[in-house]
Design an enzyme around this catalytic site. Structure first.
Site, PDB file in Angstrom:
ATOM      1  N   GLU A  95      66.352  22.183  74.641  1.00 35.10           N
ATOM      2  CA  GLU A  95      66.767  22.262  73.229  1.00 35.10           C
ATOM      3  C   GLU A  95      67.754  21.144  72.889  1.00 35.10           C
ATOM      4  O   GLU A  95      68.800  20.989  73.549  1.00 35.10           O
ATOM      5  CB  GLU A  95      67.388  23.642  72.941  1.00 35.10           C
ATOM      6  CG  GLU A  95      67.581  23.886  71.464  1.00 35.10           C
ATOM      7  CD  GLU A  95      68.050  25.308  71.170  1.00 35.10           C
ATOM      8  OE1 GLU A  95      67.623  26.243  71.874  1.00 35.10           O
ATOM      9  OE2 GLU A  95      68.851  25.462  70.235  1.00 35.10           O
ATOM     10  N   LYS A 290      71.788  34.836  72.210  1.00 35.49           N
ATOM     11  CA  LYS A 290      70.821  33.779  72.571  1.00 35.49           C
ATOM     12  C   LYS A 290      71.559  32.442  72.669  1.00 35.49           C
ATOM     13  O   LYS A 290      71.314  31.636  73.568  1.00 35.49           O
ATOM     14  CB  LYS A 290      69.705  33.719  71.518  1.00 35.49           C
ATOM     15  CG  LYS A 290      68.564  32.786  71.866  1.00 35.49           C
ATOM     16  CD  LYS A 290      68.793  31.347  71.473  1.00 35.49           C
ATOM     17  CE  LYS A 290      67.596  30.470  71.809  1.00 35.49           C
ATOM     18  NZ  LYS A 290      67.862  29.042  71.605  1.00 35.49           N
ATOM     19  N   ASP A 306      68.128  32.218  89.543  1.00 29.62           N
ATOM     20  CA  ASP A 306      67.031  32.938  88.892  1.00 29.62           C
ATOM     21  C   ASP A 306      67.470  33.334  87.469  1.00 29.62           C
ATOM     22  O   ASP A 306      68.176  34.319  87.276  1.00 29.62           O
ATOM     23  CB  ASP A 306      66.709  34.173  89.748  1.00 29.62           C
ATOM     24  CG  ASP A 306      65.574  35.002  89.191  1.00 29.62           C
ATOM     25  OD1 ASP A 306      65.205  34.822  88.019  1.00 29.62           O
ATOM     26  OD2 ASP A 306      65.063  35.848  89.946  1.00 29.62           O
ATOM     27  N   HIS A 403      72.254  20.170  64.491  1.00 26.67           N
ATOM     28  CA  HIS A 403      70.994  20.407  65.187  1.00 26.67           C
ATOM     29  C   HIS A 403      69.969  19.335  64.809  1.00 26.67           C
ATOM     30  O   HIS A 403      69.308  18.763  65.675  1.00 26.67           O
ATOM     31  CB  HIS A 403      70.470  21.799  64.820  1.00 26.67           C
ATOM     32  CG  HIS A 403      69.264  22.191  65.597  1.00 26.67           C
ATOM     33  ND1 HIS A 403      69.340  22.573  66.922  1.00 26.67           N
ATOM     34  CD2 HIS A 403      67.963  22.248  65.262  1.00 26.67           C
ATOM     35  CE1 HIS A 403      68.133  22.849  67.355  1.00 26.67           C
ATOM     36  NE2 HIS A 403      67.275  22.659  66.365  1.00 26.67           N
TER      37      HIS A 403
HETATM   38  C1  MEV Z   1      70.147  28.262  68.641  1.00 26.07           C
HETATM   39  O1  MEV Z   1      69.512  27.920  69.836  1.00 26.07           O
HETATM   40  C2  MEV Z   1      71.338  29.155  68.914  1.00 26.07           C
HETATM   41  C3  MEV Z   1      72.063  29.690  67.676  1.00 26.07           C
HETATM   42  O2  MEV Z   1      71.134  30.356  66.819  1.00 26.07           O
HETATM   43  C4  MEV Z   1      73.103  30.643  68.171  1.00 26.07           C
HETATM   44  C5  MEV Z   1      73.829  31.419  67.090  1.00 26.07           C
HETATM   45  O3  MEV Z   1      73.253  31.646  66.027  1.00 26.07           O
HETATM   46  O4  MEV Z   1      74.982  31.799  67.360  1.00 26.07           O
HETATM   47  C6  MEV Z   1      72.659  28.567  66.890  1.00 26.07           C
END
Ligand code: MEV
Length: 449
Positions: A95, A290, A306, A403
């Site tokens: 990513e 995530k 792992d 991003h």
């Molecule tokens: C993207 O990979 C992760 C985010 O969505 C985490 C979050 O929203 O805190 C930016």
């Protein structure tokens, strides 16, 4: 032995003995029957083979039916001050913005005392699941009576681990019959030191199961029915709530000047509120976590651990109180902003891929050849830093600005931009907002004669 007839339909008729084919025959079968352009498919697969035959063979032998290698970029996030020592964290991830975000968070906290981390527990867990049709108190007494036998029967497996100070730390009977008729467990705990310990634990558990069944046959108080214990399965648990690590940062609120247009107090308040939302609202919690796993998985993967085990355990922990919640927490108390994470991480720095995969070996060397406990701390910090970076963007500029800046190169590569075009467009988008359509139209304009 190519057990395949030309008139066989690969979509409806299974191939026999695929694993016994050599690599070329496997690829030939696959490319011929499952791709539109077999020669092109073979070329793509071959492109990723390593020219060093020994190295390629090593990778071929990690799994079965290897046809090529699957690359992920390995990046470095430098300037992580953790427990007063500087680290450069190796991160394997695809990513675009993750490594940049981690580096940014590391740099921010570098001037504010860095990260502190400590291990709260290292207990690993495994279970023998079995069925027993009889008197529970007799089973209880039986398990108590064979505790020593469990230990002596596993002596050959535990010898080396015990020499180093680890081993089996508990074998406890759990009555689960309220949930499922006749169902009991041997709930076993282990200390596996620098090893993740999966093989060690599973070997011990399978021996416990054998011991359990063998000893039951001759246990006098048991009736004939009771002496036949049915073992369902013996396996470690990836839920390790007592193999726990905590990482934290804190600083006076007045030092939280991230951007000129947002006061430190407002920023602190926004951060605490965003984390509170992730604590109380599962949809947000999942995405919040995530983002944490972006940092955690990247270091876990780079160090040969792992990541599926880590993911499963971490998410179970996030739901331990009956509702899925944020793994990080934030507060402001007496003018001090604190931000912390507590997560279960069963990691190893010996065994598994750690001494086999050359890049894993190097990643561990870059980290100073940490013990498993040290690695737990570094990984927890990676997760905390990643979350700080994501949430601080979300509550200020939004996530897309950073991003999309990082994603620009992916779009340019999709468009097959050459080196010069990339240079021009990267410079252009330093001052302009990156969107897919803006990049396409700037690119087309550039290509116009
Ligand atoms: C993207 O990979 C992760 C985010 O969505 C985490 C979050 O929203 O805190 C930016």
């Amino acid at each position: 032995m190519y057990l395949w007839q030309q008139n066989q339909d690969p979509m409806t008729q299974p191939i026999q003995g695929f694993s016994k084919l050599d690599k070329a025959a496997k690829i030939d079968w696959l490319a011929t029957h499952f791709t539109g352009d077999p020669e092109e498919a073979k070329k793509v697969l071959a492109q990723y083979w390593n020219t060093d035959r020994q190295l390629q063979q090593l990778h071929d032998e990690f799994i079965e039916n290897t046809i090529s290698n699957f690359y992920l970029p390995l990046g470095i996030a430098p300037n992580f001050k953790i427990n007063d020592r500087l680290y450069a964290l190796p991160m394997a991830i695809e990513e675009s913005s993750v490594v940049a975000a981690a580096s940014k968070a590391a740099k921010f906290w570098l001037d504010r005392g860095g990260f502190k981390a400590r291990v709260l527990g290292t207990q690993k867990i495994g279970q023998v699941h079995f069925m027993f049709d009889g008197a529970p108190e007799k089973l209880d007494a039986f398990i108590e009576s064979i505790q020593e036998v469990f230990i002596t029967d596993t002596a050959a497996i535990t010898k080396n681990m015990e020499k180093r100070g680890g081993g089996i730390t508990g074998i406890v009977l759990r009555d689960k019959t309220a949930e499922l008729q006749h169902y009991y467990q041997l709930h076993c705990t282990f200390e596996t030191l620098d090893a993740m310990g999966a093989n060690f634990i599973n070997s011990c558990l399978e021996q416990f199961a054998e011991t359990l069944q063998r000893e039951a046959k001759t246990y006098r108080p048991f009736t004939a029915d009771e002496s036949t214990i049915e073992v369902v399965m013996s396996i470690l648990s990836n839920y390790v709530p007592e193999c726990l690590v905590r990482a934290e940062v804190e600083c006076p609120v007045s030092e939280l000047q991230l951007r000129p247009d947002i006061s430190p107090a407002v920023f602190a308040e926004k951060m605490v509120r965003a984390v509170t939302i992730a604590e109380i609202e599962p949809h947000r919690a999942v995405t919040h976590n995530k983002g944490i796993m972006n940092g955690i998985d990247a270091v876990v993967l780079a160090t040969g651990n792992d990541f599926r085990a880590v993911e499963a355990g971490v998410h179970a922990y996030a739901a331990k109180d009956g509702r899925y919640q944020s793994l990080t927490h934030a507060s402001v108390t007496d003018g001090i902003f604190s931000f912390w994470i507590e997560i279960p991480l069963a990691l190893g720095t010996v065994g598994g891929l750690t001494s086999l995969h050359p890049l894993v070996k190097l990643a561990l060397e870059i980290l100073g050849n940490p013990s498993a406990k040290e690695l737990m701390q570094l990984v927890a910090v990676a997760g905390l830093a990643q979350n700080f970076a994501a949430v601080s963007s979300l509550v200020t500029t939004g996530i897309q600005e950073g991003h999309m800046k990082m994603h620009l190169m992916n779009i340019l590569n999709q468009l097959h931009a050459n080196a010069e075009e990339k240079k021009v467009l990267t410079a252009y988008f330093k001052k302009h907002t990156v969107t897919h359509s803006a990049v396409v139209s700037a690119f087309e304009k550039l290509r116009q004669p």
